[in-house]
Design a protein around this motif. Sequence first.
Motif, mmCIF file in Angstrom:
data_model
loop_
_atom_site.group_PDB
_atom_site.id
_atom_site.type_symbol
_atom_site.label_atom_id
_atom_site.label_comp_id
_atom_site.label_asym_id
_atom_site.label_seq_id
_atom_site.Cartn_x
_atom_site.Cartn_y
_atom_site.Cartn_z
ATOM 1 N N TYR A 625 -18.787 -86.655 -36.598
ATOM 2 C CA TYR A 625 -19.601 -87.292 -37.644
ATOM 3 C C TYR A 625 -18.766 -88.077 -38.655
ATOM 4 O O TYR A 625 -19.120 -88.179 -39.827
ATOM 5 C CB TYR A 625 -20.426 -86.238 -38.378
ATOM 6 C CG TYR A 625 -21.809 -86.053 -37.787
ATOM 7 C CD1 TYR A 625 -22.934 -86.559 -38.428
ATOM 8 C CD2 TYR A 625 -21.985 -85.397 -36.578
ATOM 9 C CE1 TYR A 625 -24.196 -86.397 -37.891
ATOM 10 C CE2 TYR A 625 -23.241 -85.229 -36.026
ATOM 11 C CZ TYR A 625 -24.358 -85.734 -36.684
ATOM 12 O OH TYR A 625 -25.597 -85.589 -36.150
ATOM 13 N N SER A 630 -22.886 -87.443 -43.832
ATOM 14 C CA SER A 630 -23.080 -86.088 -43.339
ATOM 15 C C SER A 630 -21.844 -85.267 -43.644
ATOM 16 O O SER A 630 -20.903 -85.769 -44.277
ATOM 17 C CB SER A 630 -23.336 -86.144 -41.820
ATOM 18 O OG SER A 630 -23.597 -84.867 -41.298
ATOM 19 N N GLU A 662 -22.994 -78.602 -39.932
ATOM 20 C CA GLU A 662 -22.732 -79.904 -39.331
ATOM 21 C C GLU A 662 -24.039 -80.595 -38.946
ATOM 22 O O GLU A 662 -25.072 -79.965 -38.780
ATOM 23 C CB GLU A 662 -21.839 -79.747 -38.095
ATOM 24 C CG GLU A 662 -22.483 -78.952 -36.969
ATOM 25 C CD GLU A 662 -21.598 -78.845 -35.723
ATOM 26 O OE1 GLU A 662 -20.858 -79.793 -35.460
ATOM 27 O OE2 GLU A 662 -21.663 -77.812 -35.051
ATOM 28 N N ARG A 663 -23.974 -81.919 -38.834
ATOM 29 C CA ARG A 663 -25.042 -82.775 -38.288
ATOM 30 C C ARG A 663 -26.201 -83.051 -39.244
ATOM 31 O O ARG A 663 -27.084 -83.820 -38.924
ATOM 32 C CB ARG A 663 -25.606 -82.192 -36.984
ATOM 33 C CG ARG A 663 -24.547 -82.015 -35.908
ATOM 34 C CD ARG A 663 -25.072 -81.278 -34.712
ATOM 35 N NE ARG A 663 -23.986 -81.033 -33.748
ATOM 36 C CZ ARG A 663 -24.029 -80.135 -32.792
ATOM 37 N NH1 ARG A 663 -25.108 -79.377 -32.649
ATOM 38 N NH2 ARG A 663 -23.017 -79.976 -31.967
ATOM 39 N N ASP A 785 -26.602 -82.637 -31.402
ATOM 40 C CA ASP A 785 -25.408 -83.475 -31.318
ATOM 41 C C ASP A 785 -25.779 -84.891 -30.875
ATOM 42 O O ASP A 785 -26.405 -85.081 -29.825
ATOM 43 C CB ASP A 785 -24.414 -82.881 -30.322
ATOM 44 C CG ASP A 785 -23.131 -83.681 -30.291
ATOM 45 O OD1 ASP A 785 -22.309 -83.502 -31.205
ATOM 46 O OD2 ASP A 785 -22.964 -84.509 -29.380
#
Length: 810
Positions: A625, A630, A662-663, A785
């Motif tokens: 990322y 993010s 994450e993400r 993802d």
Amino acid sequence: MGMEREKLVVIGNGMAGISTVEQILKLTTKFDITVFGSEPHPNYNRIMLSYVLEGSKTLDDIVLNDLNWYKENGITLHLGTAVERIDAEAKEVVAENGVRVPYDKVLIATGSNSLILPIPGSDKEGVVGFRDIADCKQMLEAAKTYKKAAVIGGGLLGLEAAKGLVQLGMDVTVVHLMEDLMERQLDHQAASMLKAELERQGIKFKMGAQTTELFGDHRVRGLRFADGTELEAEFVVMAVGIRPNVAVAKASGIEVNRGIVVNDYLQTSLEGVYSVGECTEHRGVCYGLVAPLFEQGMVLAKHISGVDTAPYEGSVVSTKLKISGVDVFSTGEFIDGPEHTVIVSKDEWKRTYQKILLKDGKLVGAVLFGDITDSAELQKLIKQGAEMTDELYESLMGGGCCGGTKKKASVETMSDEEIVCGCNGVTKGTIVDCIVNQGMTTVDEIKASTGATRSCGGCKPVVEQILQYVLGDGFTQSAKQGICSCTTLSRDEIVAEIKAKGLQTTKEVMNVLGWTQPEGCSKCRPAINYYLGMIYPDTHEDEKASRFVNERMNANIQKDGTYTVVPRMYGGVTTPEDLKKIADVSLKYNVKVVKVTGGQRLDLIGVKKEDLPKVWAELDMPSGYAYAKSLRTVKTCVGSQFCRFGTQDSMGMGALLERKFERLDFPAKFKMAVNGCPRNCAESCTKDIGIVGNDGGWEVFIGGNGGIKPRLADSLCKVKTDEELIEVCGALMQYYRETGNYLERTSEWVERMGLEHIRSVIVDDVKNRKALMERIEFALKQVSDPWKKVLNDNEQLGKLYHSLEVSSQL
């Protein structure tokens, strides 16, 4: 038939000359204007060259007057054309290429040249000045090939050059003859604080060093000093000063000392010829700072246009600068002696310093570091020779730098002639005229009309204060600004309307809420797409067309059109197997560079667009990322697992936090760090969330930033357990997601919201913290993802990457 216009020829296309032309155009239409510029560029802001060097701005971004401006104002422009001399007998200006232009009046504004030290080796390859775009381009090219650089000169230009080269990845040492940086503008204390701050930003220093030789073969390889020591350097920038460019004046028989000699109306010794700017000498003084040059230009513009004006009597020199994100200011006398009464306030925690000098009870000079709120007021008082009183002392020092509420600059007491925007020479009077006589009510309108705030933006708070002062009660309503020029609605109003009306798409938001541009713009489309995704994490379908190019492509585009791929390494930890995959893929797809980032990840730089899906597939690692608004990285030290000082498992906690959060989209890029002890090896103090382990648990810091506007993080709270740490971090992230303006970093968000308010919401209100945590947990369930998502989407593969080979292999 109208009168024939006088012919005004301007020699020099820089800031001083063109600012004078701008003033003339406002006063009269009697001139037919021709401009000669030796550079092949339109008028640009030389002050902003350091931003071009560090990559945050392009040449187009710093252009002050584009080619259309010259056409619209009927100005004949000769670019890349130097003037040889003025032929007074023929009344013509003669260019080096043979062009001759008749004149009635001439304005010389040739500026200055970099001073190159006359030492052995100064003519070697790899030795440059730092004065114009050509120098800047040489420095950018050098940074691609060479690693060690030296900057000779610890003045403003030298420090800006050093910061830019550090940003480009070079190992940079500033070599300065004196023991203090910027000794012509700062006292020892301010200079020491500046040096310490720049060292934190990665710049090295060799002070009190006299360079006697640049050694090497055809290319410079290092510097040799008077004491016999040496410094290795493959690239050398000389920023030791400037020399007025008087070549045209000398060739034309005009009186010259150090600069072109002028009287109080900027007239030279040659009839009909004037001079302004760094090439000019007035009453024995040559000015190298911007404000005096604009003051000269305003006097000359009125005089030459036939408007009554007071003569130019010189300037009280002041320096108001932002050096690598650090505000410094000095004016008048700044080195204290036995004849001075000294008033000092210093705060090492806030890194602020204030010194005011009095002589016979009157203000004669000042130095400010870190907080320059009082700069305009001090400059006025010193110019007036004001006497210090108890009331004035209380007004200036008040709670001081060290505590209390710092008052805002007093725009009421500023004179109309006082320059507000030093970059573009805009006075308070000009801004007031825009508000009173032209009906302007916003900073953007004033920027478009005058150029104020257009460059570095440092004057924006003062412009806003002038708006508030002039408009009074009408300021809030009249000066209300939307998130962009397409709407008058603020971020909070848009979010409220989306929730109230159940709006689901960007187009629906724009249509229902009455956008002036039906398709929106590059500012509002990504913002609305983010707000919709934040409000409806389970139902909103991400609109790729509203994403920036890096986010659409799931990789960072480089200037040559290739891309950078950054695989995820949780907490900065990887395995030999993953390293081997990275090496194999890099060789197979001819990756140009594999770089270790400051966030403990590996950049694979130079991947072709059509190869991106194949690289992702063969790496078989999650996206890092690095291109997104993010969670980028969670940087860690080795902590208690390996370090003898470690008190907490920083690697384990860093990896856990990164895997968990994450993400997820944020208003802006988001970085974290976890230290296993207070030694701060993972640099938690400059992260959006920084975590420091201690014997009793963890301490949480927020709002740090190491970028163009550096900011140390604030201590939010201490927690005892890992579970409580995760909950506090999650709630903080969600509160930032829900209240942050799009593209607003946490460093700005913390200052806007207030640390105490954030603490009350996250730390004190446990019930609210758990509710925020529930909302972020719900949002996290919706993410996946992006690399795998693209690899399983043939339509996106074909549309974005022009290749369907990968999907058939999976």
